[in-house]
Structures are given as structure tokens and as C-alpha cells.
Motif scaffolding. Structure first.
Motif, PDB file in Angstrom:
ATOM      1  N   TYR A  53       0.862  -1.201   0.000  1.00 23.65           N
ATOM      2  CA  TYR A  53       0.000   0.000   0.000  1.00 23.65           C
ATOM      3  C   TYR A  53       0.896   1.248   0.000  1.00 23.65           C
ATOM      4  O   TYR A  53       0.721   2.161  -0.824  1.00 23.65           O
ATOM      5  N   PHE A  54       1.876   1.266   0.911  1.00 26.34           N
ATOM      6  CA  PHE A  54       2.767   2.434   1.010  1.00 26.34           C
ATOM      7  C   PHE A  54       3.501   2.659  -0.320  1.00 26.34           C
ATOM      8  O   PHE A  54       3.511   3.770  -0.858  1.00 26.34           O
ATOM      9  N   GLN A  55       4.077   1.589  -0.867  1.00 20.26           N
ATOM     10  CA  GLN A  55       4.855   1.737  -2.112  1.00 20.26           C
ATOM     11  C   GLN A  55       3.974   2.217  -3.269  1.00 20.26           C
ATOM     12  O   GLN A  55       4.363   3.085  -4.045  1.00 20.26           O
ATOM     13  N   THR A  56       2.769   1.641  -3.373  1.00 18.12           N
ATOM     14  CA  THR A  56       1.866   2.002  -4.476  1.00 18.12           C
ATOM     15  C   THR A  56       1.402   3.459  -4.334  1.00 18.12           C
ATOM     16  O   THR A  56       1.344   4.203  -5.315  1.00 18.12           O
ATOM     17  N   LEU A  57       1.125   3.864  -3.104  1.00 19.91           N
ATOM     18  CA  LEU A  57       0.689   5.240  -2.830  1.00 19.91           C
ATOM     19  C   LEU A  57       1.779   6.234  -3.267  1.00 19.91           C
ATOM     20  O   LEU A  57       1.488   7.229  -3.950  1.00 19.91           O
ATOM     21  N   ILE A  58       3.008   5.948  -2.901  1.00 20.89           N
ATOM     22  CA  ILE A  58       4.116   6.875  -3.199  1.00 20.89           C
ATOM     23  C   ILE A  58       4.372   6.914  -4.713  1.00 20.89           C
ATOM     24  O   ILE A  58       4.580   7.986  -5.294  1.00 20.89           O
ATOM     25  N   GLU A  59       4.316   5.737  -5.334  1.00 19.87           N
ATOM     26  CA  GLU A  59       4.545   5.652  -6.785  1.00 19.87           C
ATOM     27  C   GLU A  59       3.480   6.472  -7.550  1.00 19.87           C
ATOM     28  O   GLU A  59       3.804   7.287  -8.399  1.00 19.87           O
ATOM     29  N   TRP A  60       2.221   6.270  -7.202  1.00 16.32           N
ATOM     30  CA  TRP A  60       1.127   6.971  -7.908  1.00 16.32           C
ATOM     31  C   TRP A  60       1.051   8.449  -7.533  1.00 16.32           C
ATOM     32  O   TRP A  60       0.555   9.267  -8.290  1.00 16.32           O
ATOM     33  N   ASN A  61       1.546   8.763  -6.333  1.00 16.35           N
ATOM     34  CA  ASN A  61       1.515  10.158  -5.880  1.00 16.35           C
ATOM     35  C   ASN A  61       2.414  11.046  -6.750  1.00 16.35           C
ATOM     36  O   ASN A  61       2.251  12.256  -6.775  1.00 16.35           O
ATOM     37  N   GLU A  62       3.344  10.419  -7.458  1.00 17.78           N
ATOM     38  CA  GLU A  62       4.212  11.201  -8.367  1.00 17.78           C
ATOM     39  C   GLU A  62       3.434  11.633  -9.604  1.00 17.78           C
ATOM     40  O   GLU A  62       3.771  12.608 -10.244  1.00 17.78           O
ATOM     41  N   LYS A  63       2.378  10.853  -9.936  1.00 21.38           N
ATOM     42  CA  LYS A  63       1.590  11.172 -11.144  1.00 21.38           C
ATOM     43  C   LYS A  63       0.335  11.976 -10.809  1.00 21.38           C
ATOM     44  O   LYS A  63      -0.218  12.659 -11.643  1.00 21.38           O
ATOM     45  N   MET A  64      -0.179  11.827  -9.603  1.00 22.29           N
ATOM     46  CA  MET A  64      -1.422  12.527  -9.229  1.00 22.29           C
ATOM     47  C   MET A  64      -1.381  12.878  -7.747  1.00 22.29           C
ATOM     48  O   MET A  64      -0.620  12.279  -6.988  1.00 22.29           O
ATOM     49  N   ALA A  74     -13.237   8.716   0.272  1.00 27.95           N
ATOM     50  CA  ALA A  74     -12.075   7.986   0.808  1.00 27.95           C
ATOM     51  C   ALA A  74     -10.750   8.451   0.213  1.00 27.95           C
ATOM     52  O   ALA A  74      -9.694   8.112   0.744  1.00 27.95           O
ATOM     53  N   GLY A  75     -10.782   9.196  -0.877  1.00 34.03           N
ATOM     54  CA  GLY A  75      -9.531   9.689  -1.468  1.00 34.03           C
ATOM     55  C   GLY A  75      -8.616   8.529  -1.842  1.00 34.03           C
ATOM     56  O   GLY A  75      -8.949   7.683  -2.680  1.00 34.03           O
ATOM     57  N   ALA A  76      -7.477   8.443  -1.178  1.00 32.91           N
ATOM     58  CA  ALA A  76      -6.515   7.360  -1.452  1.00 32.91           C
ATOM     59  C   ALA A  76      -6.827   6.105  -0.634  1.00 32.91           C
ATOM     60  O   ALA A  76      -5.975   5.220  -0.504  1.00 32.91           O
ATOM     61  N   GLY A  77      -8.055   6.028  -0.069  1.00 27.35           N
ATOM     62  CA  GLY A  77      -8.489   4.784   0.592  1.00 27.35           C
ATOM     63  C   GLY A  77      -8.630   4.867   2.101  1.00 27.35           C
ATOM     64  O   GLY A  77      -8.814   3.842   2.765  1.00 27.35           O
ATOM     65  N   PHE A  78      -8.612   6.087   2.648  1.00 28.55           N
ATOM     66  CA  PHE A  78      -8.656   6.234   4.111  1.00 28.55           C
ATOM     67  C   PHE A  78     -10.022   6.709   4.597  1.00 28.55           C
ATOM     68  O   PHE A  78     -10.544   7.668   4.012  1.00 28.55           O
ATOM     69  N   PRO A  79     -10.570   6.056   5.618  1.00 29.02           N
ATOM     70  CA  PRO A  79      -9.977   5.033   6.475  1.00 29.02           C
ATOM     71  C   PRO A  79     -10.238   3.577   6.066  1.00 29.02           C
ATOM     72  O   PRO A  79      -9.713   2.663   6.666  1.00 29.02           O
ATOM     73  N   GLY A 135      -9.507   5.447  -9.909  1.00 26.88           N
ATOM     74  CA  GLY A 135      -8.566   4.686 -10.741  1.00 26.88           C
ATOM     75  C   GLY A 135      -7.433   4.125  -9.898  1.00 26.88           C
ATOM     76  O   GLY A 135      -7.074   2.952 -10.017  1.00 26.88           O
ATOM     77  N   PHE A 136      -6.899   4.942  -9.011  1.00 26.26           N
ATOM     78  CA  PHE A 136      -5.844   4.486  -8.100  1.00 26.26           C
ATOM     79  C   PHE A 136      -6.357   3.340  -7.229  1.00 26.26           C
ATOM     80  O   PHE A 136      -5.682   2.322  -7.055  1.00 26.26           O
ATOM     81  N   LEU A 137      -7.564   3.499  -6.681  1.00 24.03           N
ATOM     82  CA  LEU A 137      -8.098   2.483  -5.758  1.00 24.03           C
ATOM     83  C   LEU A 137      -8.326   1.144  -6.456  1.00 24.03           C
ATOM     84  O   LEU A 137      -8.072   0.083  -5.874  1.00 24.03           O
ATOM     85  N   ASN A 138      -8.786   1.197  -7.706  1.00 20.33           N
ATOM     86  CA  ASN A 138      -8.967  -0.060  -8.453  1.00 20.33           C
ATOM     87  C   ASN A 138      -7.629  -0.774  -8.621  1.00 20.33           C
ATOM     88  O   ASN A 138      -7.534  -1.989  -8.436  1.00 20.33           O
ATOM     89  N   HIS A 139      -6.593  -0.006  -8.952  1.00 22.81           N
ATOM     90  CA  HIS A 139      -5.260  -0.589  -9.113  1.00 22.81           C
ATOM     91  C   HIS A 139      -4.764  -1.148  -7.770  1.00 22.81           C
ATOM     92  O   HIS A 139      -4.260  -2.277  -7.695  1.00 22.81           O
TER      93      HIS A 139
END
Ligand code: SAM
Length: 238
Positions: free
Chosen positions: A28-39, A78-83, A107-111
Motif C-alpha cells: 500500500y505504502f509503495q503504491t501510494l508513493i509511486e502513484w503520488n508522483e503522477k497525481m 475515501a480519497g486514497a483509501g482512508f480510512p 482509478g488508483f483504488l482499483n489498481h
């Protein structure tokens, strides 16, 4: 809070993570940081901050509410999935529905759900005001959750229509929670809710205050609510 401290703080609260669950948080942490560079998903990018202020903070709802039962939950905004996604990792039997008005975040959450191999998660791009009018969702959830979406009077109009009668709505707030609650009393009553409990606590390792507000859904929400998208925010029931 590093991942080891995260696990041991949860253990103190009776939540014991398996190796697989620890791995899911790491992905979750890695995917969040990776996608955060694009959006734009999060302002927090340090591992310690994400584990404390997103993961641990999201799971804190489970210190005050029973998530061990098989309940269906709607997470509004939920934005990036929180909570709800950290809660889903800890309690895999939960049925989760997320509605968010930003398509990119859906789109991020589906991925993310694929990466984490989650089952029983459903994502919808839309406004909570429309969702609350839709027969498929109105009055259908055991629990509606929201963190950092709108002030309490506005949030009540977005969330309470989605709750089942005798279900609950939990608002996860910062230090200003009680003050917001005072201004939301009329809204909560009008929408069929009743204040159950307010819990105040500090996050471990730093002293930032949190407020968890639990509302019981006592009566059906009158048909006129939620009003059109944007109206709850412009003309809150106060
Ligand atoms: N809950 C997440 C958290 O705690 O990190 C995200 C908080 S973010 C500040 C607010 C989110 O709510 C955004 O993703 C936004 O798109 C969504 N949102 C705001 N108003 C909404 C509405 N009326 N219906 C659906 N989503 C909404």
C-alpha cells in the motif's frame, strides 16, 4: 512510526497482524508513493508519516467500534483509501464500498485493490449527494465512515442517508471535532441520527488530537435529503 512500531502499537490494541497483512501495508505504502508522483493523493510521503497519520489513524476507528463482525461499510470521500482500506486489511471479512467524486482517485483504488488482492471492495466515482438518493445505496449500509471530507453538519447530510436504520455513522475528526459537533446537532437530528459517543485521544509518538464521533441512525432520513450536489456545503443545516 516505522512498520515494526506500527505492528506493535496495533498489538497493544488487540490487533495482531499476520506477515501477509504486514506485506499488504508495505505494498500500500509503495503504491501510494509511486502513484503520488503522477497525481495528488497525499501530502505525506515519508514512510513514518504514512504509517502513523494514514494507516494507524484510519485503524483507530476499530479501537472504539467493533469491526470483527461481517458488516457492510460505505466510506464517503475515501480519497486514497482512508480510512476503509487499512481497516479492510486488518479485518478482511468487511464488505467495503467507496464513493469519491474524483475519478483519478477511483482509478488508483482499483489498481491498489488488485495489488493487495482485496475481495469485497467496490468503488464508485460520484457525489455522495447522488449516491444517497440512489435506491441501491440509500439506507443500505451498517456503517458509514468518513475522514477529512467536510465539517460535521455537511458530512452528516452526505453520510446519514446511506445508513441503515439502527446502523451507525462514524466521523473521524481532528482536535476541532467537538466544536463541529456542537454546530451539527440540528443536522444530525433532522437527518434521523442521534449522538452515541465521542472519543478523544492522541496519536502515539506525537500529540496531535483526534476525535471519533459515533452517531446512531435512529429514524429514516426524510426524503428531501441529501439535497443537490453542493447544496449541503453552501447551505448546511445549522
Ligand atoms: N478520506 C480521505 C482521507 O482521510 O485521507 C480523503 C480526504 S480528501 C481531503 C476528501 C475527499 O473527499 C476527496 O478525495 C474528494 O474527492 C472527496 N469528496 C469531497 N466531497 C465529496 C462528495 N460530495 N462526494 C464524494 N466525494 C467527495
Amino acid at each position: 512510526m516505522n512498520p515494526t512500531e506500527f505492528s506493535s502499537e496495533l498489538q497493544k490494541q488487540g490487533i495482531i497482524l499476520s506477515d501477509q497483512q504486514k506485506k499488504q501495508f508495505s505494498i500500500y505504502f509503495q503504491t501510494l508513493i509511486e502513484w503520488n508522483e503522477k497525481m495528488n493523493l497525499t501530502a505525506l510521503t515519508e514512510e513514518g508519516d504514512v504509517y502513523l497519520k494514514h494507516f494507524y489513524d484510519s485503524i483507530s476507528a476499530a479501537f472504539y467500534y467493533d469491526f470483527t463482525k461481517k458488516i457492510n461499510i460505505c466510506d464517503v470521500g475515501a480519497g486514497a483509501g482512508f480510512p476503509s482500506i487499512p481497516l479492510k486489511i486488518c479485518f478482511p471479512h468487511l464488505e467495503i464500498t467507496i464513493v469519491d467524486s474524483l475519478k483519478k482517485r477511483i482509478g488508483f483504488l482499483n489498481h491498489l485493490a488488485e495489488e493487495l488482492e482485496l475481495e469485497g471492495v467496490h468503488f464508485y466515482h460520484g457525489r455522495a449527494e447522488d449516491f444517497g438518493k440512489n435506491k441501491q445505496f440509500r439506507g443500505k449500509f451498517d456503517l458509514v465512515l468518513a475522514r477529512a471530507v467536510a465539517r460535521m453538519s455537511v458530512l452528516s447530510e452526505l453520510c446519514l442517508p446511506l445508513c441503515k436504520k439502527e446502523g451507525h455513522f462514524i466521523a473521524m475528526k481532528g482536535a476541532q471535532g467537538e466544536e463541529e459537533l456542537n454546530n451539527a446537532k440540528k443536522a444530525i437530528k433532522t437527518l434521523g441520527g442521534r449522538l452515541s459517543d465521542t472519543y478523544l485521544f492522541n496519536l502515539p509518538k506525537e500529540d496531535s488530537e483526534r476525535t471519533i464521533i459515533v452517531i446512531d441512525k435512529e429514524k429514516d432520513t426524510p426524503k428531501k435529503y441529501p439535497r443537490k450536489p453542493g447544496t449541503p456545503n453552501r447551505q448546511p443545516i445549522e
